[in-house]
Write a protein that holds these residues in place. Structure first.
Motif, PDB file in Angstrom:
ATOM      1  N   GLY A 186       0.918  -1.348  -0.071  1.00 38.73           N
ATOM      2  CA  GLY A 186       0.001   0.102  -0.198  1.00 38.73           C
ATOM      3  C   GLY A 186       0.648   1.190  -0.052  1.00 38.73           C
ATOM      4  O   GLY A 186       0.429   2.299   0.110  1.00 38.73           O
TER       5      GLY A 186
ATOM      6  N   THR B 268       0.541   7.040   7.200  1.00 39.00           N
ATOM      7  CA  THR B 268      -0.064   6.694   8.489  1.00 39.00           C
ATOM      8  C   THR B 268      -0.867   5.498   8.314  1.00 39.00           C
ATOM      9  O   THR B 268      -0.968   4.595   9.235  1.00 39.00           O
ATOM     10  CB  THR B 268      -1.153   7.943   8.997  1.00 39.00           C
ATOM     11  OG1 THR B 268      -0.250   8.991   9.045  1.00 39.00           O
ATOM     12  CG2 THR B 268      -1.629   7.693  10.429  1.00 39.00           C
ATOM     13  N   THR B 269      -1.630   5.498   7.110  1.00 39.25           N
ATOM     14  CA  THR B 269      -2.416   4.331   6.903  1.00 39.25           C
ATOM     15  C   THR B 269      -1.489   2.784   6.830  1.00 39.25           C
ATOM     16  O   THR B 269      -1.968   1.940   7.111  1.00 39.25           O
ATOM     17  CB  THR B 269      -3.124   4.331   5.538  1.00 39.25           C
ATOM     18  OG1 THR B 269      -3.902   5.652   5.447  1.00 39.25           O
ATOM     19  CG2 THR B 269      -4.044   3.222   5.347  1.00 39.25           C
TER      20      THR B 269
ATOM     21  N   SER C 294      -3.847   0.140  -0.177  1.00 39.78           N
ATOM     22  CA  SER C 294      -4.221   1.053   1.144  1.00 39.78           C
ATOM     23  C   SER C 294      -5.347   2.103   0.541  1.00 39.78           C
ATOM     24  O   SER C 294      -5.685   3.057   1.432  1.00 39.78           O
ATOM     25  CB  SER C 294      -3.039   1.915   1.400  1.00 39.78           C
ATOM     26  OG  SER C 294      -2.137   2.452   0.096  1.00 39.78           O
TER      27      SER C 294
ATOM     28  N   LYS D  40       4.356  17.991  13.444  1.00 37.92           N
ATOM     29  CA  LYS D  40       5.597  18.197  13.859  1.00 37.92           C
ATOM     30  C   LYS D  40       5.771  19.554  14.449  1.00 37.92           C
ATOM     31  O   LYS D  40       6.839  19.734  15.005  1.00 37.92           O
ATOM     32  CB  LYS D  40       6.513  17.704  12.799  1.00 37.92           C
ATOM     33  CG  LYS D  40       6.350  16.411  12.367  1.00 37.92           C
ATOM     34  CD  LYS D  40       7.733  15.602  12.253  1.00 37.92           C
ATOM     35  CE  LYS D  40       7.458  14.074  12.241  1.00 37.92           C
ATOM     36  NZ  LYS D  40       7.414  13.472  11.070  1.00 37.92           N
TER      37      LYS D  40
ATOM     38  N   PRO E 167      -2.755  12.478  12.520  1.00 34.17           N
ATOM     39  CA  PRO E 167      -3.657  11.550  11.825  1.00 34.17           C
ATOM     40  C   PRO E 167      -3.510  10.350  12.221  1.00 34.17           C
ATOM     41  O   PRO E 167      -4.451   9.571  12.343  1.00 34.17           O
ATOM     42  CB  PRO E 167      -3.142  11.654  10.418  1.00 34.17           C
ATOM     43  CG  PRO E 167      -2.601  12.869  10.233  1.00 34.17           C
ATOM     44  CD  PRO E 167      -1.893  13.661  11.556  1.00 34.17           C
ATOM     45  N   THR E 168      -2.263  10.125  13.243  1.00 38.49           N
ATOM     46  CA  THR E 168      -1.898   8.798  13.617  1.00 38.49           C
ATOM     47  C   THR E 168      -2.930   8.617  14.999  1.00 38.49           C
ATOM     48  O   THR E 168      -3.350   7.636  15.218  1.00 38.49           O
ATOM     49  CB  THR E 168      -0.658   8.388  14.118  1.00 38.49           C
ATOM     50  OG1 THR E 168       0.363   8.732  12.921  1.00 38.49           O
ATOM     51  CG2 THR E 168      -0.142   7.235  14.593  1.00 38.49           C
TER      52      THR E 168
ATOM     53  N   LEU F 257      -6.334   7.940  13.898  1.00 37.92           N
ATOM     54  CA  LEU F 257      -6.111   6.295  13.419  1.00 37.92           C
ATOM     55  C   LEU F 257      -6.349   5.509  14.470  1.00 37.92           C
ATOM     56  O   LEU F 257      -7.151   4.502  14.572  1.00 37.92           O
ATOM     57  CB  LEU F 257      -5.271   6.177  12.353  1.00 37.92           C
ATOM     58  CG  LEU F 257      -5.177   4.693  11.876  1.00 37.92           C
ATOM     59  CD1 LEU F 257      -6.121   4.700  10.912  1.00 37.92           C
ATOM     60  CD2 LEU F 257      -3.767   4.518  11.170  1.00 37.92           C
ATOM     61  N   THR F 258      -5.347   5.757  15.430  1.00 42.94           N
ATOM     62  CA  THR F 258      -5.424   4.496  16.618  1.00 42.94           C
ATOM     63  C   THR F 258      -5.924   4.950  18.032  1.00 42.94           C
ATOM     64  O   THR F 258      -5.792   4.429  18.852  1.00 42.94           O
ATOM     65  CB  THR F 258      -3.854   4.224  16.475  1.00 42.94           C
ATOM     66  OG1 THR F 258      -2.901   5.209  16.692  1.00 42.94           O
ATOM     67  CG2 THR F 258      -3.513   3.702  15.164  1.00 42.94           C
TER      68      THR F 258
ATOM     69  N   ALA G   2      -5.838   9.256   7.471  1.00 36.87           N
ATOM     70  CA  ALA G   2      -5.670   7.801   6.749  1.00 36.87           C
ATOM     71  C   ALA G   2      -7.147   7.425   6.315  1.00 36.87           C
ATOM     72  O   ALA G   2      -8.193   7.430   6.749  1.00 36.87           O
ATOM     73  CB  ALA G   2      -5.021   6.832   7.833  1.00 36.87           C
ATOM     74  N   THR G   3      -6.984   6.682   5.246  1.00 38.68           N
ATOM     75  CA  THR G   3      -8.238   6.053   4.636  1.00 38.68           C
ATOM     76  C   THR G   3      -9.189   5.491   5.798  1.00 38.68           C
ATOM     77  O   THR G   3     -10.245   5.146   5.709  1.00 38.68           O
ATOM     78  CB  THR G   3      -7.888   5.121   3.382  1.00 38.68           C
ATOM     79  OG1 THR G   3      -7.025   4.380   3.822  1.00 38.68           O
ATOM     80  CG2 THR G   3      -7.568   6.070   2.313  1.00 38.68           C
ATOM     81  N   LYS G   4      -8.191   4.581   6.746  1.00 34.55           N
ATOM     82  CA  LYS G   4      -9.097   3.700   7.508  1.00 34.55           C
ATOM     83  C   LYS G   4      -9.421   4.289   8.835  1.00 34.55           C
ATOM     84  O   LYS G   4      -9.761   3.785  10.065  1.00 34.55           O
ATOM     85  CB  LYS G   4      -8.228   2.609   7.835  1.00 34.55           C
ATOM     86  CG  LYS G   4      -8.167   1.660   6.783  1.00 34.55           C
ATOM     87  CD  LYS G   4      -7.169   0.414   7.013  1.00 34.55           C
ATOM     88  CE  LYS G   4      -6.921  -0.368   5.781  1.00 34.55           C
ATOM     89  NZ  LYS G   4      -5.447  -1.100   5.964  1.00 34.55           N
TER      90      LYS G   4
END
Lengths: 225, 347
Positions: free
Chosen positions: A112, A164-165, B88, B262, B284-285, B288-289, B321-323
């Motif tokens: 990806g 990130t993804t 992805s 950053k 974004p991290t 995402l998580t 992120a896409t997810k």
């Protein structure tokens, strides 16, 4: 003083001077000059293996400049190219029995993701440090990592991602290692833009490196254990 | 203060004033498609699908800006680079099209505006604008000249060329900038109120401030000036650490500077807050998580450090992120709507 000592002394001076010049020209990214110096190294009979260790010293300085914010990616790439040119001239003259057998490392950017700049630098650094590197390229499916580790008996797996993804895919690769009973056979080192040491620990990697120069140190440390 | 419309809210922020509440943007065009279950490969040539995705994200999460930028690599593809769709949910350049000076002639003959996918992207903006009207500003856009150059040349080639052949790089950048100026005009004509100009490759995580000044800044400036002439607001986004670039960014006056995680919000506010509206910078991290609580904490830090006295839009620090779990985005929005009410409480 005996004549032999004088000649040896002169040789040492010229070798030290040459080493200094090689390091300077790699750090400055001067490709043409580094090719010229590589031929000079061979002409005056310096052990090619020793000359290649100079490259590691040069790239260590490049790494320090990068960390201090004096160098950025273009400067690192210029230096890496100069180093590669030097190694390309010197390497064919390495006598196999004189080189120490170093570990095999499987390397790739996870599925990806196609950002390969960091991974390519890691490969160059590792090769210059004498490792046997199997570079699977970018957008590598997890099954391909497994296959390469099986075939090569690699000691180290290096995974890279910039997005990130896609960094989550590293976790999937590690899961796949476990599923295939390979987790204990290989140490996993990760790196790339969004990754952190915490993330590395979280996904069960053995090591994390912030950049290509550091990657060599991290891997050497892991292999000592 | 009475409740403002999203359009007013964003305008207040851009004028460095305090709106009723901190405006919010969601950035990350690939997310829009993934969220709606639309394969990106299909979306790029279908304006209706694109518009549907942009509008659905706006309607479901209710940010203050409709984010409808062109899918980044389609410009590189239009120039002749080979691209591929990744698992992805992103499109990547597989084979760059600008490898030597002689390729510049080929690029010269390319008209971006005739490309099917670029046409689709412009049309999508038009559909979005017609549907949204004056409820909220529509923000379209593209990647800036330097980042486009890195895509069509390949990162290694471009970076080495900064030293090997700087005039070649400048010639490419000039050509790209001319084309992007034409594209900007079409996007504004189609209904784009704002232009998002992303220059991730210009970051100090990649090139030195010196190279930024020589190879990225002048072209960003031209695009910003062009948008201004067209009457559109601009958002300049640069990823990574941009602390050392902020004096330069102030000099080219984007309406908004979108900064990455950053950079500390406080630093951005101190260095740039007087010159332009700031937008950022939830990681974004984390989106995402992270947990709801962690996201709320990040939003609070961001708003208390950068939103006081106005001139701030809360948004992810970079494309999400896409997810990204929708409930995490919702958590970001809910907390910003609560913590972000003016006057901001700093304690």
């Amino acid at each position: 003083m005996l004549e032999g000592d004088v000649i040896r002394g002169l040789r040492k001076v010229s070798r030290d001077q040459l080493k200094h010049e090689v390091i300077r020209c790699i750090v400055e990214g001067d490709q043409e000059e580094s090719i010229r110096l590589a031929h000079k190294v061979l002409a005056i009979g310096i052990n090619p293996y020793e000359a290649i260790t100079w490259c590691s010293e040069a790239m260590k300085l490049v790494g320090e400049k990068f960390e201090r914010g004096e160098y950025f990616l273009p400067e690192v790439l210029m230096a890496a190219r100069a180093m590669q040119a030097f190694v390309d001239v010197v390497k064919p003259h390495l006598k196999i029995d004189k080189t120490i057998k170093k570990a095999t490392i499987v390397l790739g950017v996870v599925a990806g993701d196609i950002h390969n700049l960091g991974k390519n630098l890691v490969r160059l650094m590792l090769e210059a440090a004498g490792f046997n590197v199997i570079d699977l390229g970018e957008d590598v499916p997890k099954e391909k990592f497994i296959e390469a580790i099986r075939e090569s008996n690699a000691e180290i797996l290096g995974l890279s991602a910039l997005m990130t993804t896609t960094m989550l895919e590293m976790k999937e690769v590690i899961k796949e290692l476990i599923r295939n009973g390979l987790r204990d056979k290989v140490k996993v080192v990760i790196g790339g833009g969004p990754t952190t040491p915490e993330f590395a620990r979280e996904i069960g990697a053995d090591g994390w490196a912030p950049d290509a120069m550091e990657a060599v140190r991290v891997i050497e440390k892991l292999l000592e254990r | 203060m009475k409740m403002l419309t999203s359009t007013q809210r964003v305008e207040y922020a851009i004028s460095l004033k305090e709106p009723d509440v901190v405006p919010i943007a969601i950035i990350g065009v690939n997310f829009n498609f993934a969220y709606c279950g639309i394969p990106i490969g299909e979306a790029t040539s279908n304006p209706d699908l694109q518009a549907k995705a942009h509008l659905k994200v706006f309607e479901d999460f209710r940010p203050d800006i409709v984010y409808a930028i062109l899918v980044p690599p389609i410009i590189s593809e239009a120039y002749g680079s080979k691209v591929k769709v990744l698992v992805s949910g992103y499109i990547a350049v597989e084979k760059p099209c600008l490898t030597s000076r002689s390729d510049l002639d080929k690029l010269e003959k390319v008209s971006l505006l005739d490309n099917v996918k670029i046409k689709a992207g412009i049309k999508a903006v038009n559909i979005v604008k017609n549907s949204i009207g004056e409820q909220a500003p529509v923000m379209s856009g593209f990647e800036s000249s330097f980042t486009t150059a890195i895509r069509i040349m390949g990162a290694e080639k471009l970076m080495l060329s900064l030293y090997d052949d700087p005039s070649f790089v400048h010639d490419a950048l000039k050509l790209i900038t001319d084309d992007l100026c034409e594209l900007a005009e079409e996007l504004v004509n189609a209904g784009s109120d704002m232009l998002f100009i992303a220059d991730p490759a210009a970051s100090s995580s990649m090139i030195s401030p010196k190279h930024y000044r020589e190879f990225a800044l002048p072209y960003e400036k031209r695009l910003i000036q062009k948008a201004e002439q067209l009457g559109a607001r601009t958002t300049l986004h640069i990823c990574g650490d941009t602390t050392n670039l902020m004096a330069d960014i102030a000099s080219i006056k984007p309406s908004i500077f979108s900064f990455d995680q950053k950079v500390k919000p406080k630093t951005a506010k101190e260095l740039l807050g007087k010159y332009c509206c700031l937008m950022g910078n939830i990681d974004p991290t984390l989106l995402l998580t992270g947990s709801k609580e962690e996201i709320e904490r990040a939003v609070a830090i961001c708003i208390t450090e950068a939103a006081v006295n106005g001139g701030f839009i809360l948004a992810p620090g970079c494309g999400i992120a896409t997810k990204t779990p929708p409930q995490n985005l919702q958590a970001m929005i809910n907390s910003a709507r609560t913590i972000g009410i003016y006057p901001i409480k700093t304690s």
